[in-house]
Design an enzyme around this catalytic site. Structure first.
Site, short mmCIF file in Angstrom:
data_model
loop_
_atom_site.label_atom_id
_atom_site.label_comp_id
_atom_site.label_asym_id
_atom_site.label_seq_id
_atom_site.Cartn_x
_atom_site.Cartn_y
_atom_site.Cartn_z
N ALA A 1 0.82 -1.21 0.00
CA ALA A 1 0.00 0.00 0.00
C ALA A 1 0.86 1.27 0.00
CB ALA A 1 -0.93 0.00 1.21
N CYS A 2 2.16 1.12 0.12
CA CYS A 2 3.08 2.27 0.22
C CYS A 2 3.75 2.53 -1.12
CB CYS A 2 4.13 1.97 1.29
SG CYS A 2 5.48 3.17 1.36
N GLY A 3 3.62 3.74 -1.62
CA GLY A 3 4.22 4.11 -2.89
C GLY A 3 5.73 3.99 -2.89
#
Length: 114
Positions: free
Chosen positions: A10-12
């Site tokens: 979920a983390c860019g």
């Protein structure tokens, strides 16, 4: 070369770091979704030692209760125990290769250990 990434999809920044690893010729990537499979306090201690940072520097402050729990001022053992019990407290992504460990924020830091 083998590279292990402690990853949050979920983390860019974590996704960008993973892409760098996958696009680098000769790198065999092991992906550990640390929210599902948290590292032990002992593994975290080793990772931070090898990265040359303190557990407090590896704390994720944004979106966590780390400040309210006074973890930035806690001793290493308490920080590591809290991270192992609540892996959302771990800043990401951590990458380990035979050349070292980096907390890859920004993602380009991964090049230092490739």
């Amino acid at each position: 070369m083998k590279a292990t990434i402690w990853h949050n999809p979920a983390c860019g920044t974590s996704r960008k770091t993973l892409a760098i690893l996958q696009e680098t010729p000769g790198v065999e990537v092991e992906v550990v979704e640390y929210l599902k499979t948290p590292p032990s306090a002992e593994k975290l201690a080793q990772l931070y030692h090898d990265a040359g940072i303190t557990p407090q520097q590896g704390l994720r402050m944004r979106g966590t209760d780390a400040a309210e729990r006074r973890l930035p001022n806690a001793d290493d053992a308490n920080v590591l125990t809290a991270m192992a019990a609540q892996p959302a407290l771990i800043e990401r992504p951590l990458v380990e290769t035979d050349k070292g460990v980096r907390l890859c924020r920004p993602q380009d830091l991964v090049h230092e250990i490739l």
